[in-house]
Design a protein around this motif. Structure first.
Motif, PDB file in Angstrom:
ATOM      1  N   CYS A   1     -20.437   3.102   9.032  1.00 53.49           N
ATOM      2  CA  CYS A   1     -20.597   3.547   7.640  1.00 53.49           C
ATOM      3  C   CYS A   1     -19.591   4.628   7.268  1.00 53.49           C
ATOM      4  CB  CYS A   1     -22.015   4.067   7.416  1.00 53.49           C
ATOM      5  SG  CYS A   1     -23.285   2.806   7.549  1.00 53.49           S
ATOM      6  N   ILE A   2     -19.112   5.382   8.261  1.00 45.19           N
ATOM      7  CA  ILE A   2     -18.151   6.441   7.976  1.00 45.19           C
ATOM      8  C   ILE A   2     -16.843   5.856   7.462  1.00 45.19           C
ATOM      9  CG2 ILE A   2     -16.838   8.356   8.987  1.00 45.19           C
ATOM     10  CD1 ILE A   2     -19.074   8.695  11.012  1.00 45.19           C
ATOM     11  N   PHE A   3     -16.455   4.697   8.009  1.00 43.45           N
ATOM     12  CA  PHE A   3     -15.161   4.110   7.674  1.00 43.45           C
ATOM     13  C   PHE A   3     -15.262   2.912   6.732  1.00 43.45           C
ATOM     14  CE2 PHE A   3     -14.945   5.917  11.972  1.00 43.45           C
ATOM     15  CZ  PHE A   3     -13.956   6.860  11.777  1.00 43.45           C
ATOM     16  N   ASP A   4     -16.445   2.312   6.649  1.00 44.67           N
ATOM     17  CA  ASP A   4     -16.602   1.116   5.817  1.00 44.67           C
ATOM     18  C   ASP A   4     -17.512   1.441   4.645  1.00 44.67           C
ATOM     19  OD1 ASP A   4     -16.557  -1.398   4.827  1.00 44.67           O
ATOM     20  OD2 ASP A   4     -17.632  -2.351   6.477  1.00 44.67           O
ATOM     21  N   ASN A   5     -16.919   2.056   3.605  1.00 40.02           N
ATOM     22  CA  ASN A   5     -17.680   2.406   2.417  1.00 40.02           C
ATOM     23  C   ASN A   5     -16.775   2.260   1.200  1.00 40.02           C
ATOM     24  OD1 ASN A   5     -16.300   5.116   2.025  1.00 40.02           O
ATOM     25  ND2 ASN A   5     -17.218   5.404   4.065  1.00 40.02           N
ATOM     26  N   PHE A   6     -17.329   2.513   0.030  1.00 38.81           N
ATOM     27  CA  PHE A   6     -16.560   2.323  -1.201  1.00 38.81           C
ATOM     28  C   PHE A   6     -15.433   3.356  -1.336  1.00 38.81           C
ATOM     29  CE2 PHE A   6     -20.770   0.478  -2.269  1.00 38.81           C
ATOM     30  CZ  PHE A   6     -20.343  -0.821  -2.468  1.00 38.81           C
ATOM     31  N   GLY A   7     -15.595   4.499  -0.680  1.00 39.00           N
ATOM     32  CA  GLY A   7     -14.515   5.481  -0.682  1.00 39.00           C
ATOM     33  C   GLY A   7     -13.267   4.954   0.009  1.00 39.00           C
ATOM     34  N   THR A   8     -13.450   4.117   1.023  1.00 42.78           N
ATOM     35  CA  THR A   8     -12.312   3.529   1.722  1.00 42.78           C
ATOM     36  C   THR A   8     -11.521   2.621   0.802  1.00 42.78           C
ATOM     37  OG1 THR A   8     -13.600   3.591   3.777  1.00 42.78           O
ATOM     38  CG2 THR A   8     -11.643   2.202   3.748  1.00 42.78           C
ATOM     39  N   LEU A   9     -12.213   1.873  -0.058  1.00 39.69           N
ATOM     40  CA  LEU A   9     -11.531   1.011  -1.016  1.00 39.69           C
ATOM     41  C   LEU A   9     -10.656   1.838  -1.961  1.00 39.69           C
ATOM     42  CD1 LEU A   9     -10.995  -1.609  -2.561  1.00 39.69           C
ATOM     43  CD2 LEU A   9     -13.179  -1.263  -3.747  1.00 39.69           C
ATOM     44  N   VAL A  10     -11.223   2.923  -2.471  1.00 38.35           N
ATOM     45  CA  VAL A  10     -10.450   3.800  -3.363  1.00 38.35           C
ATOM     46  C   VAL A  10      -9.256   4.391  -2.620  1.00 38.35           C
ATOM     47  CG1 VAL A  10     -10.556   5.906  -4.752  1.00 38.35           C
ATOM     48  CG2 VAL A  10     -12.487   4.317  -4.741  1.00 38.35           C
ATOM     49  N   PHE A  11      -9.462   4.790  -1.366  1.00 40.05           N
ATOM     50  CA  PHE A  11      -8.386   5.400  -0.589  1.00 40.05           C
ATOM     51  C   PHE A  11      -7.272   4.396  -0.295  1.00 40.05           C
ATOM     52  CE2 PHE A  11      -6.745   6.943   3.611  1.00 40.05           C
ATOM     53  CZ  PHE A  11      -6.057   8.032   3.087  1.00 40.05           C
ATOM     54  N   ALA A  12      -7.630   3.154  -0.030  1.00 44.08           N
ATOM     55  CA  ALA A  12      -6.617   2.129   0.234  1.00 44.08           C
ATOM     56  C   ALA A  12      -5.740   1.902  -0.998  1.00 44.08           C
ATOM     57  CB  ALA A  12      -7.283   0.818   0.656  1.00 44.08           C
ATOM     58  N   VAL A  13      -6.346   1.851  -2.179  1.00 44.12           N
ATOM     59  CA  VAL A  13      -5.571   1.697  -3.414  1.00 44.12           C
ATOM     60  C   VAL A  13      -4.702   2.936  -3.640  1.00 44.12           C
ATOM     61  CG1 VAL A  13      -5.718   1.424  -5.916  1.00 44.12           C
ATOM     62  CG2 VAL A  13      -7.278   0.150  -4.420  1.00 44.12           C
ATOM     63  N   PHE A  14      -5.278   4.113  -3.383  1.00 42.41           N
ATOM     64  CA  PHE A  14      -4.510   5.351  -3.535  1.00 42.41           C
ATOM     65  C   PHE A  14      -3.293   5.353  -2.622  1.00 42.41           C
ATOM     66  CE2 PHE A  14      -3.647   9.440  -1.510  1.00 42.41           C
ATOM     67  CZ  PHE A  14      -3.195  10.179  -2.588  1.00 42.41           C
ATOM     68  N   MET A  15      -3.448   4.927  -1.368  1.00 49.28           N
ATOM     69  CA  MET A  15      -2.327   4.933  -0.422  1.00 49.28           C
ATOM     70  C   MET A  15      -1.244   3.945  -0.840  1.00 49.28           C
ATOM     71  SD  MET A  15      -2.589   7.252   1.833  1.00 49.28           S
ATOM     72  CE  MET A  15      -1.324   6.690   2.966  1.00 49.28           C
ATOM     73  N   SER A  16      -1.627   2.842  -1.483  1.00 47.33           N
ATOM     74  CA  SER A  16      -0.631   1.897  -1.981  1.00 47.33           C
ATOM     75  C   SER A  16       0.229   2.529  -3.062  1.00 47.33           C
ATOM     76  CB  SER A  16      -1.325   0.638  -2.518  1.00 47.33           C
ATOM     77  OG  SER A  16      -2.069  -0.006  -1.507  1.00 47.33           O
ATOM     78  N   VAL A  17      -0.380   3.357  -3.899  1.00 48.84           N
ATOM     79  CA  VAL A  17       0.374   4.084  -4.920  1.00 48.84           C
ATOM     80  C   VAL A  17       1.145   5.241  -4.288  1.00 48.84           C
ATOM     81  CG1 VAL A  17       0.188   5.433  -7.051  1.00 48.84           C
ATOM     82  CG2 VAL A  17      -1.283   3.433  -6.700  1.00 48.84           C
ATOM     83  N   TRP A  18       0.509   5.913  -3.323  1.00 52.35           N
ATOM     84  CA  TRP A  18       1.158   7.046  -2.649  1.00 52.35           C
ATOM     85  C   TRP A  18       2.464   6.642  -1.992  1.00 52.35           C
ATOM     86  CZ3 TRP A  18       2.468   7.528   2.496  1.00 52.35           C
ATOM     87  CH2 TRP A  18       2.884   8.796   2.923  1.00 52.35           C
ATOM     88  N   VAL A  19       2.468   5.487  -1.317  1.00 49.55           N
ATOM     89  CA  VAL A  19       3.675   5.080  -0.602  1.00 49.55           C
ATOM     90  C   VAL A  19       4.809   4.796  -1.579  1.00 49.55           C
ATOM     91  CG1 VAL A  19       3.201   2.597  -0.511  1.00 49.55           C
ATOM     92  CG2 VAL A  19       4.472   3.656   1.330  1.00 49.55           C
ATOM     93  N   THR A  20       4.485   4.314  -2.780  1.00 48.64           N
ATOM     94  CA  THR A  20       5.517   4.098  -3.799  1.00 48.64           C
ATOM     95  C   THR A  20       6.072   5.435  -4.286  1.00 48.64           C
ATOM     96  OG1 THR A  20       4.421   2.069  -4.509  1.00 48.64           O
ATOM     97  CG2 THR A  20       6.005   3.052  -6.035  1.00 48.64           C
ATOM     98  N   LEU A  21       5.185   6.384  -4.548  1.00 50.67           N
ATOM     99  CA  LEU A  21       5.630   7.704  -4.970  1.00 50.67           C
ATOM    100  C   LEU A  21       6.486   8.361  -3.891  1.00 50.67           C
ATOM    101  CD1 LEU A  21       2.342   9.083  -6.599  1.00 50.67           C
ATOM    102  CD2 LEU A  21       4.406   8.296  -7.781  1.00 50.67           C
ATOM    103  N   PHE A  22       6.084   8.200  -2.646  1.00 48.26           N
ATOM    104  CA  PHE A  22       6.854   8.775  -1.537  1.00 48.26           C
ATOM    105  C   PHE A  22       8.282   8.233  -1.507  1.00 48.26           C
ATOM    106  CE2 PHE A  22       8.206   7.760   2.877  1.00 48.26           C
ATOM    107  CZ  PHE A  22       8.640   9.032   3.225  1.00 48.26           C
ATOM    108  N   LEU A  23       8.422   6.919  -1.594  1.00 51.08           N
ATOM    109  CA  LEU A  23       9.756   6.308  -1.529  1.00 51.08           C
ATOM    110  C   LEU A  23      10.596   6.646  -2.755  1.00 51.08           C
ATOM    111  CD1 LEU A  23       8.835   2.804  -0.067  1.00 51.08           C
ATOM    112  CD2 LEU A  23       9.895   4.717   1.126  1.00 51.08           C
ATOM    113  N   GLU A  24       9.986   6.662  -3.934  1.00 49.51           N
ATOM    114  CA  GLU A  24      10.755   6.950  -5.152  1.00 49.51           C
ATOM    115  C   GLU A  24      11.197   8.403  -5.209  1.00 49.51           C
ATOM    116  OE1 GLU A  24      11.865   4.760  -7.344  1.00 49.51           O
ATOM    117  OE2 GLU A  24      10.984   3.234  -6.056  1.00 49.51           O
ATOM    118  N   PHE A  25      10.297   9.308  -4.888  1.00 47.30           N
ATOM    119  CA  PHE A  25      10.680  10.723  -4.901  1.00 47.30           C
ATOM    120  C   PHE A  25      11.655  11.042  -3.773  1.00 47.30           C
ATOM    121  CE2 PHE A  25       6.666  11.478  -7.377  1.00 47.30           C
ATOM    122  CZ  PHE A  25       7.319  11.922  -8.515  1.00 47.30           C
TER     123      PHE A  25
END
Length: 868
Positions: A332-356
C-alpha cells in the motif's frame, strides 16, 4: 612532420639537478614554465636489442620535439635513481602557432553588454551562503572572444604574454604536439605519438603538472594555487553545502571536465524537486497503509484467514491469504493513487530537466567559448591518423584524403561491432533466464521449508519471511552480482575523439541498458502474466512451472529489485572511486618511503598519483545516466528512487571532486561543447519513461482492477452494494478452483489433497467450476483489459502533448545569450577584418594611376565593408 636527423651522442636533452624548490613550476632558470612532463626509466637492466630500440625511439622523439620548437630539460629523480623527468616548455611563437591550428578562442575586447535585470537578483541573498568564498574565488572577467590568428595579434587583448594563454590551453597544445611528433620513420611508414610510446614502455608517464599541493598553498611567486582553492572550496568535505566554482573548474581542468560537473550539479539540483514530491508520495502511502480497505480484508482473520489459496507450484502446499498480510500493507505504501500522480509528475519533470539543461548548456557554451566548436576544429585522433593508408575522395571538398579502411573493411568492422554487442546482449538474456529458473526452483524449496517451520525462534521477522519475499530478495541480490560481473567482463576506429567516444557510448549504453534493466522489465511486464490457472499451469522450458505474483501483485518485488540494485550500485561505485585510488596511492607511497625525508619536486609528487583513465569521464557519465534510467523508467513502482539518487549525487559530486583534485594526476584539458552522445540518450530514456510508467501502473500495479471494481463491479448490476466501495474487492479479484480438478493433470499428483474443504482460490478473473464456460476469462477480466489499454492511451497522449508544449515554449538558447553571440560576431567582423580592409583601401588606385579622391575612397570603403 619532416624526418629529423638525430644529433651526435646518446643525449641531446640538457640535464640539470633539482634546485630544491618543491613548488617550482619552471625550468632550472626560473623563467620558462613547465607545460608537460615526460617520465622514462633507465634501460640498463634490459637486454641490448630492446634497450637500443627504446633509446633510439626516445631520442628521435625528443629530437622531433626540439626541431618543432619545443624546449626540453631533463632532471633525475630524487627518490628513484632509475627515473628521469623530462620537462617540456612551449615558447611564445610555438604557442601562437598551435593556438591558431587548434582554433583556440581568446579575448578581443571586454564584454560591454549590460546584463538584463533578473527577478533572481532580488532573492540572490538566499543562495549567498552557498556560494564559494568571494575573497578566494573571484568572478571571472567577461570578454568577447574570437579564434586566434597569429598575424592579427595586435587585435587581441594581450595584457601579459605569460598569462595570455592559460595553463590549461598550454597543456592542451603541448599534448597535441606530443601526440603527433614522430619517433620512427621507415620508408613510407611513419610512427608517431606519445600514446604509442607509453604503450611500448619508452616512457612511463606523460602528464601536465598540478600547480601546487592540494592542501598547502604554493610558495612559488605568481602561482595562483588553483588546485588548493579547488580543494578548499569544492572538494573538501566541509564545503559539501557550497555551489560548485564551475569557472575555476573549467579554467583548471578544461571544458570537458567543466561541462560534466555542470551537468551533474544541474541534475542534482533538479532532483531536489523530484525527491520532495516522491518523499511526499511515500509518506502519503505510509500514512494510509492501515486504512486501505483491501489490505484490511487480506489481514482480517474472518476474510483473509478463511480464504485458502491454491498451491503455487507442483510440490507446494495450500496456504491462507492472511499469511501475506504484512506484504499487503507494505504494498500500500507504493501502490496508491499518489503513485499515479507522481508518475505523471516525473514525466513532466524529465521534460523540464532536459529543456532547462539545454538553456543552461547554451549559456555555458557561450561563456566558455565552445559555441562554434565544430568537427573541423577538432583534430583527428592520432590512432586514426596512424592507420590512414587508403585513399578516397572527400564527398564534401572533392579532395583526396587518407582513410583507415575501404568500404568493404568498414562494413566488416560495423558487422563485427554489431555482432559483439548482440553476443553480449544474448549472454545477458541467458543470465535472466537462469535467474528465472533459480526463482522457480528456490520458490519450491522455500515453500516447503518455510511452511513446515513456524519460525518461532525468529519472531521479529516471522511475518516478513514469506516464500515470495525470500525468493525475491535472494534473486535480486544474485541479479545484482551478475550485473556487476558482466560489467567487468564487458570492457577498437572512428575519425575524431568525439566520434570515437560517441560510438563507444552508444554500444556501452545498449549493453548496460539490457544488463541493468532487463530483470526489472521481466518483473514488471512478464512475471505472473502467463501462468494459466491451477488446473492447467504454464511451464517454462517444459519443466518448471511459471512463477506467479503475490496476491497483491508483482509491484512489491519490482520495488525490492530497484532498491537492491540502486543501493548496491551506489556502494560498489563509491568503493571503486574512493577506496581503490586511495589504497593504490598509499601502497605507492609506502614502497617509496625510504626517500620520504628528501624534498620532492612538484613533478615527482604528481608522478606518485594515479593516472587518469584513457576514457576519461565516460564511466562517470554512464553511471549517472543508468541512475537517471532508474529514476525515470520505474519511478511508478518506487517513489523513493529520486531521494536515493539525490543522496548519492550529493556524495558523488564531492567524491569525484576529491578524487580528481587529490588522488589523480592533472587531466589533460580537452575541449567539449556539450555532453555529447549522452544528450540524445537522455532524451530517448525520457520518451521511453512515459510508456514504461504508464504500463507499470496498468499491468504491474493493481490500481486499474481496483478502480474497475470501485466504479463498476461493486454496485448494481455486478455487485450487491448500494454505493461505490472497495469492500469485497479481495473476494472479487480471486477466482475459485475445484480441488478435485487437480487429478486431471498428472504433474499435480504430488499435491496433498485436504479433507476439510473442496475449493481453493487463485489470482485471476475466471468463471468458477460448474459454469458453462468454467475457467475461462469472465466479464471482469475484459473490463480490466479495456480499462488498462484506455489508461495507457490517455495518459501517454496527455503527457506527450504536455512535453511537446513545454519543449516548444521553452527556447533552447536564452535571449540574452543570442544578443551576446550577435555582438561577438559583429566585433569579429569589424576588429579582425578591419586591418585588411584598411590595407586594401590604401592601395586602391584609379585606372589612370592618380590617387582617388577622399569621397571615392569612402565610397569604396563602404562597398568593401558590405562585401565583408
Amino acid at each position: 612532420f619532416p624526418a629529423v636527423d638525430l644529433p651526435d651522442g646518446p643525449c641531446f636533452c640538457p640535464q640539470v639537478e633539482f634546485n630544491g624548490n618543491p613548488d617550482s613550476l619552471y625550468f632550472s632558470d626560473g623563467v620558462r614554465r613547465i607545460d608537460f612532463i615526460l617520465v622514462y626509466e633507465d634501460e640498463d637492466k634490459k637486454d641490448f636489442e630492446k634497450r637500443h630500440t627504446i633509446q633510439r625511439r626516445r631520442e628521435y622523439f625528443e629530437a622531433s620535439l626540439m626541431k618543432m620548437g619545443i624546449e626540453l630539460e631533463a632532471t633525475p629523480s630524487v627518490l628513484d635513481e632509475k627515473l628521469t623527468f623530462v620537462k617540456v616548455h612551449m615558447p611564445w611563437d610555438v604557442l601562437c602557432t598551435y593556438a591558431e591550428v587548434l582554433h583556440i578562442k581568446l579575448p578581443i575586447q571586454p564584454n560591454d553588454l549590460s546584463s538584463r535585470p533578473s527577478a533572481w537578483r532580488y532573492v540572490s541573498w538566499v543562495t549567498k551562503p552557498f556560494n564559494p568564498s568571494e575573497g578566494r574565488i573571484g568572478k571571472e572577467a567577461e570578454f568577447f572572444t574570437a579564434a586566434f590568428e597569429k598575424d592579427r595579434l595586435d587585435n587581441f587583448f594581450v595584457k601579459d604574454k605569460d598569462t595570455f594563454f592559460t595553463q590549461a590551453m598550454r597543456s592542451r597544445m603541448a599534448f597535441y604536439i606530443l601526440s603527433r611528433a614522430p619517433y620512427e620513420i621507415r620508408g613510407s611508414i611513419k610512427k608517431f605519438g606519445i600514446n604509442k610510446l607509453l604503450d611500448g614502455g619508452v616512457y612511463r608517464a606523460a602528464y601536465p603538472l598540478h600547480d601546487s599541493r592540494f592542501n598547502v598553498q604554493s610558495a612559488e611567486k605568481g602561482c595562483n594555487s588553483e588546485r588548493f582553492l579547488l580543494y578548499e572550496e569544492w572538494a573538501h568535505p566541509k564545503s559539501f553545502y557550497k555551489m560548485q566554482p564551475l569557472d575555476l573548474i573549467r579554467k583548471y581542468y578544461g571544458e570537458k571536465i567543466g561541462i560534466y560537473f555542470a551537468w551533474l550539479g544541474f541534475y542534482t539540483v533538479m532532483l531536489m524537486l523530484a525527491a520532495i514530491v516522491g518523499l511526499g508520495c511515500f509518506i502519503y502511502g505510509f500514512k494510509t497503509q492501515e486504512t486501505s480497505t483491501w489490505s484490511k480484508e487480506v489481514c482480517d482473520p474472518e476474510i483473509g484467514g478463511k480464504i485458502v489459496m491454491c498451491p503455487q507450484c507442483d510440490t507446494c502446499k495450500y496456504w491462507t491469504l492472511n499469511s501475506t498480510c504484512n506484504t499487503s500493507k507494505k504494498l500500500c505504501i507504493f501502490d496508491n493513487f499518489g503513485t499515479l500522480v507522481f508518475a505523471v509528475f516525473m514525466s513532466v519533470w524529465v521534460t523540464l530537466f532536459l529543456e532547462f539543461w539545454k538553456r543552461y548548456q547554451a549559456e555555458l557554451e557561450y561563456q566558455w567559448d565552445t559555441v562554434e566548436f565544430l568537427e573541423q576544429e577538432e583534430p583527428p585522433r592520432p590512432e586514426y591518423e596512424a592507420k590512414c593508408i587508403y585513399e578516397r575522395n572527400n564527398p564534401v571538398t572533392g579532395v583526396k584524403e587518407k582513410v583507415p579502411y575501404t568500404a568493404c573493411g568498414r562494413c566488416f568492422r560495423i558487422s563485427l561491432g554489431i555482432g559483439t554487442v548482440l553476443f553480449w546482449i544474448m549472454l545477458i538474456l541467458a543470465s535472466i533466464v537462469a535467474i528465472t529458473v533459480y526463482r522457480l526452483v528456490v520458490f519450491i524449496t522455500f515453500s516447503a521449508k518455510l511452511r513446515n517451520h513456524n519460525l518461532m525462534d525468529f519472531e521479529p521477522i516471522r511475518e516478513y519471511v514469506t516464500p515470495q519475499m525470500a525468493t525475491s530478495v535472494t534473486a535480486s541480490i544474485i541479479s545484482f552480482v551478475v550485473i556487476m560481473i558482466l560489467n567487468m567482463l564487458y570492457e577498437k576506429l572512428p575519425r575524431t575523439k568525439t566520434d570515437y567516444e560517441n560510438s563507444l557510448t552508444l554500444k556501452m549504453f545498449l549493453f548496460q541498458f539490457v544488463n541493468y534493466y532487463s530483470s526489472c522489465f521481466y518483473i514488471a511486464f512478464f512475471k505472473g502474466k502467463a501462468v494459466g490457472y491451477p488446473g492447467d499451469p504454464v511451464y517454462l522450458l517444459g519443466k518448471y512451472r511459471n512463477e506467479e505474483c503475490d496476491p497483491g501483485g508483482c509491484l512489491i518485488e519490482l520495488t525490492t529489485q530497484l532498491a537492491i540494485i540502486m543501493g548496491g550500485k551506489a556502494i560498489w561505485n563509491n568503493i571503486q572511486e574512493v577506496l581503490m585510488p586511495w589504497v593504490k596511492n598509499l601502497i605507492f607511497r609506502y614502497c617509496t618511503r625510504s626517500g620520504s625525508e628528501k624534498v620532492k619536486p612538484r613533478w615527482e609528487q604528481d608522478y606518485q598519483l594515479q593516472a587518469c583513465s584513457k576514457l576519461g569521464l565516460f564511466y562517470e557519465y554512464l553511471e549517472m545516466v543508468i541512475q537517471f534510467g532508474f529514476v525515470t523508467l520505474f519511478v511508478a513502482s518506487f517513489p523513493l528512487a529520486p531521494v536515493l539518487a539525490l543522496i548519492n549525487n550529493l556524495c558523488e559530486i564531492r567524491v569525484d571532486a576529491w578524487k580528481f583534485t587529490t588522488q589523480f594526476r592533472r587531466i589533460v584539458p580537452e575541449k567539449a561543447q556539450d555532453i555529447g552522445a549522452w544528450q540524445p540518450i537522455l532524451q530517448g530514456v525520457a520518451i521511453l519513461a512515459v510508456a514504461s510508467n504508464a504500463m507499470i501502473i496498468a499491468f504491474t500495479s493493481d490500481m486499474i482492477p481496483r478502480l474497475v471494481y470501485y466504479w463498476s463491479f461493486s454496485v448494481y448490476p455486478y455487485g450487491e452494494h448500494a454505493n461505490n466501495t472497495m469492500e469485497g474487492y479481495i473476494n472479487s479479484s480471486l477466482s475459485i478452483f475445484n480441488i478435485s480438478d487437480f487429478k486431471r493433470n498428472p504433474r499435480n499428483t504430488n499435491i496433498l489433497l485436504p479433507y476439510n474443504f473442496t475449493t481453493c482460490r487463485y489470482r485471476d478473473f475466471r468463471y468458477p467450476p460448474g459454469h458453462p464456460r468454467e475457467y475461462e476469462q469472465n466479464a471482469y477480466y475484459w473490463h480490466v483489459i479495456a480499462a488498462k489499454m484506455a489508461f495507457i492511451i490517455v495518459v501517454e497522449h496527455i503527457v506527450y502533448f504536455t512535453k511537446f508544449i513545454l519543449s516548444y515554449v521553452i527556447p533552447d538558447v536564452p535571449y540574452k545569450v543570442k544578443e551576446q553571440m550577435k555582438r561577438e560576431k559583429y566585433l569579429t567582423q569589424v576588429i579582425l577584418h578591419e586591418t585588411n580592409l584598411k590595407l586594401v583601401t590604401r592601395r586602391l588606385k584609379p585606372a589612370g594611376g592618380d590617387d582617388i579622391t577622399s569621397a571615392d575612397a569612402e565610397m569604396t570603403k563602404e562597398e568593401m565593408e558590405l562585401d565583408v
